[in-house]
Design a protein around this motif. Structure first.
Motif, PDB file in Angstrom:
ATOM      1  N   MET A   1       0.983  -1.007  -0.172  1.00  0.00           N
ATOM      2  CA  MET A   1      -0.063  -0.244  -0.056  1.00  0.00           C
ATOM      3  C   MET A   1       0.989   1.158   0.129  1.00  0.00           C
ATOM      4  O   MET A   1       1.892   1.266   0.867  1.00  0.00           O
ATOM      5  N   ASN A   2       0.588   2.184  -0.902  1.00  0.00           N
ATOM      6  CA  ASN A   2       1.562   3.371  -0.985  1.00  0.00           C
ATOM      7  C   ASN A   2       1.029   4.437   0.208  1.00  0.00           C
ATOM      8  O   ASN A   2       0.070   4.909   0.192  1.00  0.00           O
ATOM      9  N   ASN A   3       2.048   4.510   1.125  1.00  0.00           N
ATOM     10  CA  ASN A   3       1.967   5.529   2.246  1.00  0.00           C
ATOM     11  C   ASN A   3       2.378   6.822   2.077  1.00  0.00           C
ATOM     12  O   ASN A   3       3.134   7.580   3.005  1.00  0.00           O
ATOM     13  N   LYS A   4       2.957   7.177   0.678  1.00  0.00           N
ATOM     14  CA  LYS A   4       3.070   8.442   0.241  1.00  0.00           C
ATOM     15  C   LYS A   4       2.404   9.344  -0.635  1.00  0.00           C
ATOM     16  O   LYS A   4       1.528   8.744  -1.315  1.00  0.00           O
ATOM     17  N   THR A   5       2.609  10.567  -0.434  1.00  0.00           N
ATOM     18  CA  THR A   5       1.834  11.413  -1.613  1.00  0.00           C
ATOM     19  C   THR A   5       2.625  12.604  -1.516  1.00  0.00           C
ATOM     20  O   THR A   5       3.366  13.004  -0.688  1.00  0.00           O
ATOM     21  N   THR A   6       2.253  13.451  -2.436  1.00  0.00           N
ATOM     22  CA  THR A   6       2.588  14.887  -2.752  1.00  0.00           C
ATOM     23  C   THR A   6       1.708  15.762  -1.885  1.00  0.00           C
ATOM     24  O   THR A   6       0.562  15.710  -1.733  1.00  0.00           O
ATOM     25  N   ALA A   7       2.411  16.852  -1.249  1.00  0.00           N
ATOM     26  CA  ALA A   7       1.476  17.867  -0.635  1.00  0.00           C
ATOM     27  C   ALA A   7       2.301  19.312  -0.466  1.00  0.00           C
ATOM     28  O   ALA A   7       3.457  19.242  -1.214  1.00  0.00           O
ATOM     29  N   VAL A   8       1.323  20.150   0.036  1.00  0.00           N
ATOM     30  CA  VAL A   8       1.898  21.713   0.167  1.00  0.00           C
ATOM     31  C   VAL A   8       2.191  21.939   1.409  1.00  0.00           C
ATOM     32  O   VAL A   8       1.503  21.839   2.439  1.00  0.00           O
ATOM     33  N   PHE A   9       3.442  22.498   1.629  1.00  0.00           N
ATOM     34  CA  PHE A   9       3.984  22.733   3.016  1.00  0.00           C
ATOM     35  C   PHE A   9       4.191  24.255   3.250  1.00  0.00           C
ATOM     36  O   PHE A   9       4.574  24.891   2.573  1.00  0.00           O
ATOM     37  N   TYR A  10       3.700  24.754   4.368  1.00  0.00           N
ATOM     38  CA  TYR A  10       4.009  26.305   4.672  1.00  0.00           C
ATOM     39  C   TYR A  10       4.688  26.237   6.082  1.00  0.00           C
ATOM     40  O   TYR A  10       4.167  25.470   7.104  1.00  0.00           O
ATOM     41  N   ASP A  11       5.719  26.845   5.954  1.00  0.00           N
ATOM     42  CA  ASP A  11       6.561  26.762   7.070  1.00  0.00           C
ATOM     43  C   ASP A  11       6.212  27.657   8.400  1.00  0.00           C
ATOM     44  O   ASP A  11       6.631  27.624   9.590  1.00  0.00           O
ATOM     45  N   GLY A  12       5.030  28.525   8.142  1.00  0.00           N
ATOM     46  CA  GLY A  12       4.616  29.443   9.356  1.00  0.00           C
ATOM     47  C   GLY A  12       5.223  30.618   9.453  1.00  0.00           C
ATOM     48  O   GLY A  12       4.621  31.541  10.396  1.00  0.00           O
ATOM     49  N   ASN A  13       6.520  30.786   8.658  1.00  0.00           N
ATOM     50  CA  ASN A  13       7.301  32.182   8.654  1.00  0.00           C
ATOM     51  C   ASN A  13       6.918  32.855   7.479  1.00  0.00           C
ATOM     52  O   ASN A  13       7.118  34.108   7.475  1.00  0.00           O
ATOM     53  N   SER A  14       6.540  32.267   6.447  1.00  0.00           N
ATOM     54  CA  SER A  14       6.350  32.881   5.216  1.00  0.00           C
ATOM     55  C   SER A  14       5.328  32.271   4.600  1.00  0.00           C
ATOM     56  O   SER A  14       4.873  31.360   5.039  1.00  0.00           O
ATOM     57  N   SER A  15       4.706  32.902   3.572  1.00  0.00           N
ATOM     58  CA  SER A  15       3.462  32.383   2.760  1.00  0.00           C
ATOM     59  C   SER A  15       3.804  31.631   1.789  1.00  0.00           C
ATOM     60  O   SER A  15       2.933  31.314   0.953  1.00  0.00           O
ATOM     61  N   VAL A  16       5.304  31.281   1.513  1.00  0.00           N
ATOM     62  CA  VAL A  16       5.610  30.940   0.374  1.00  0.00           C
ATOM     63  C   VAL A  16       5.347  29.187   0.572  1.00  0.00           C
ATOM     64  O   VAL A  16       5.812  28.684   1.129  1.00  0.00           O
ATOM     65  N   PRO A  17       4.699  28.632  -0.480  1.00  0.00           N
ATOM     66  CA  PRO A  17       4.183  27.064  -0.430  1.00  0.00           C
ATOM     67  C   PRO A  17       5.361  26.421  -0.762  1.00  0.00           C
ATOM     68  O   PRO A  17       6.143  26.784  -1.688  1.00  0.00           O
ATOM     69  N   GLN A  18       5.698  25.084  -0.304  1.00  0.00           N
ATOM     70  CA  GLN A  18       6.868  24.335  -0.647  1.00  0.00           C
ATOM     71  C   GLN A  18       6.224  22.890  -1.198  1.00  0.00           C
ATOM     72  O   GLN A  18       5.229  22.512  -0.219  1.00  0.00           O
ATOM     73  N   GLN A  19       6.591  22.510  -2.190  1.00  0.00           N
ATOM     74  CA  GLN A  19       6.292  21.071  -2.731  1.00  0.00           C
ATOM     75  C   GLN A  19       6.858  19.871  -1.753  1.00  0.00           C
ATOM     76  O   GLN A  19       8.094  19.965  -1.867  1.00  0.00           O
ATOM     77  N   ILE A  20       6.344  19.016  -1.109  1.00  0.00           N
ATOM     78  CA  ILE A  20       6.961  18.205  -0.601  1.00  0.00           C
ATOM     79  C   ILE A  20       6.286  16.878  -0.659  1.00  0.00           C
ATOM     80  O   ILE A  20       5.271  16.605  -1.125  1.00  0.00           O
ATOM     81  N   GLU A  21       7.188  15.541  -0.445  1.00  0.00           N
ATOM     82  CA  GLU A  21       6.541  14.273  -0.213  1.00  0.00           C
ATOM     83  C   GLU A  21       6.199  14.063   1.146  1.00  0.00           C
ATOM     84  O   GLU A  21       7.235  13.886   1.738  1.00  0.00           O
ATOM     85  N   LEU A  22       5.110  13.731   1.276  1.00  0.00           N
ATOM     86  CA  LEU A  22       4.765  13.437   2.565  1.00  0.00           C
ATOM     87  C   LEU A  22       4.602  11.582   2.564  1.00  0.00           C
ATOM     88  O   LEU A  22       3.904  11.282   2.027  1.00  0.00           O
ATOM     89  N   SER A  23       5.025  11.252   3.958  1.00  0.00           N
ATOM     90  CA  SER A  23       4.926  10.018   4.014  1.00  0.00           C
ATOM     91  C   SER A  23       4.383   9.515   5.551  1.00  0.00           C
ATOM     92  O   SER A  23       4.428  10.297   6.289  1.00  0.00           O
ATOM     93  N   LEU A  24       3.663   8.556   5.796  1.00  0.00           N
ATOM     94  CA  LEU A  24       3.096   8.075   6.884  1.00  0.00           C
ATOM     95  C   LEU A  24       3.944   6.950   7.263  1.00  0.00           C
ATOM     96  O   LEU A  24       3.849   5.613   6.745  1.00  0.00           O
ATOM     97  N   ASN A  25       4.587   7.083   8.631  1.00  0.00           N
ATOM     98  CA  ASN A  25       5.501   5.870   9.273  1.00  0.00           C
ATOM     99  C   ASN A  25       4.392   5.336  10.352  1.00  0.00           C
ATOM    100  O   ASN A  25       4.308   5.845  11.180  1.00  0.00           O
ATOM    101  N   LYS A  26       3.680   4.381   9.802  1.00  0.00           N
ATOM    102  CA  LYS A  26       2.894   3.532  10.817  1.00  0.00           C
ATOM    103  C   LYS A  26       3.689   3.097  12.003  1.00  0.00           C
ATOM    104  O   LYS A  26       3.201   2.992  13.211  1.00  0.00           O
ATOM    105  N   LEU A  27       4.616   2.523  11.871  1.00  0.00           N
ATOM    106  CA  LEU A  27       5.362   2.117  12.963  1.00  0.00           C
ATOM    107  C   LEU A  27       5.988   2.881  14.213  1.00  0.00           C
ATOM    108  O   LEU A  27       5.599   2.810  15.298  1.00  0.00           O
ATOM    109  N   ASN A  28       6.318   4.118  13.607  1.00  0.00           N
ATOM    110  CA  ASN A  28       6.553   5.285  14.720  1.00  0.00           C
ATOM    111  C   ASN A  28       5.438   6.333  14.861  1.00  0.00           C
ATOM    112  O   ASN A  28       5.397   7.185  15.658  1.00  0.00           O
TER     113      ASN A  28
END
Length: 355
Positions: A1-28
């Motif tokens: 099962m694919n536990n990864k996806t692309t998403a948009v991240f905002y660091d809270g300091n600027s309004s500039v979005p960042q493209q990220i690869e987000l994964s779910l680590n079920k073990l941790n």
């Protein structure tokens, strides 16, 4: 099962979005991703605030600096949801939100039903019970205030007032406080009781009576309202209902105005059927206790009922005489044994009141 996806991240300091690869680590039990400066981030799922919107799933993390991730991948959103549910990370509030509109509508109907039942049954009962905690001195203060607000509009017949008080002194009205009787000159067919023990009788209703036993029935009925603190109970009912609605609607600004309105309108207060029934029964018992013919109460009710078809007279605290009330009195007369005697003094005083 694919536990990864692309998403948009905002660091809270600027309004500039960042493209990220987000994964779910079920073990941790972490959400992991790497941002543009090479920093590898791990968010504990249990510390993330999840907000599902039409635009996707929004994740917020942090206390001082709030970071934000926006996910549009429905498949990955479902994976996160199932993981959180299996590990007890979903709050009851979020579970409630996830139920959908039909469930929300049903819950709303149930809540409104509970509120309605509380307003109709629970609040009046609780209000009446609270009267037992209120000292009777308050009854006197409220009665004095009500009379002071209406006295200037009342044309008191001092001669008949004295006669009515003399009439009442001949009776045992089972009163626990002093009763004061006042006769007001008016064609209105009315009588009412104030919580301080004042009982006001209009000449209009005296003129309708044919026998002193009818007057005894009337005084017994009104004395019962005082003895049972019906005015205070109705006031507490009214205020509790208003307070309940104000709390539900978040508006309690008019409570003091409501208190004032109720205090100054005791004479037009419509008692509940329960209170009227109790006053009828107690009035009937007073007739029996004084060995006065209880038929007088029934006769008065029947006589006044005839006037209702014409002008709907205000009688017994603005509560109209109904067929059921007459039938109940007649049934008691028929089924109960009673002894009545002549009362010459009452006859004399009644005749003077009729003059």
């Amino acid at each position: 099962m694919n536990n990864k996806t692309t998403a948009v991240f905002y660091d809270g300091n600027s309004s500039v979005p960042q493209q990220i690869e987000l994964s779910l680590n079920k073990l941790n039990a972490t959400l992991e991703f790497q941002i543009s400066d090479g920093t590898h981030c791990k968010w504990l799922v249990k510390d993330v605030f999840f907000d599902k919107r039409a635009t996707g799933l929004h994740l917020k993390y942090g206390s001082e600096v709030i970071q934000h991730i926006k996910i549009k991948d429905d498949h990955f959103i479902n994976i996160i949801h199932h993981f959180r549910r299996e590990n007890g990370h979903i709050s009851w509030y979020q579970k409630l939100l996830d139920l959908g509109f039909p469930a929300h509508f049903g819950i709303a109907v149930v809540i409104l039903g509970i509120i309605g039942l509380c307003y109709v049954y629970v609040i009046p009962w609780a209000a009446e019970q609270s009267v037992n905690l209120i000292p009777e001195e308050y009854d006197n203060k409220l009665g004095n205030s009500a009379w002071a607000g209406n006295e200037y509009f009342m044309n008191v017949d001092s001669k008949k007032t004295k006669l009515l008080n003399d009439f009442a002194k001949q009776l045992n009205l089972k009163n626990t406080k002093n009763l004061k009787f006042i006769v007001v000159k008016s064609d209105e067919i009315n009588a009412f009781a104030l919580p301080d023990g004042r009982i006001v009788v209009f000449t209009g209703i005296l003129e309708e009576m044919k026998n002193y036993d009818e007057l005894v029935g009337l005084l017994g009925h009104e004395a019962s309202h005082v003895n049972n603190r019906h005015s205070m109970k109705m006031l507490c009912r009214s205020l509790s209902g208003y307070l309940f609605i104000s709390v539900i609607l978040g508006d309690a600004n008019g409570i003091m105005a409501t208190i004032g309105d109720n205090i100054n309108s005791f004479q037009s207060l419509s008692f509940s059927r329960e209170f009227e029934h109790q006053a009828d029964v107690d009035g009937y018992k007073i007739l029996l206790a004084n060995k006065v013919n209880p038929q007088g109460m029934s006769n008065l009710f029947k006589r006044l009922q005839k006037h209702q078809s014409i002008s709907i007279p205000e009688f017994l605290s603005s509560h109209p005489v109904t067929e059921n009330r007459i039938e109940y009195i007649d049934k008691m007369i028929k089924n109960q044994k009673f002894t009545n005697t002549n009362h010459p003094q009452l006859e004399i005083l009644f005749a003077k009141l009729k003059q």
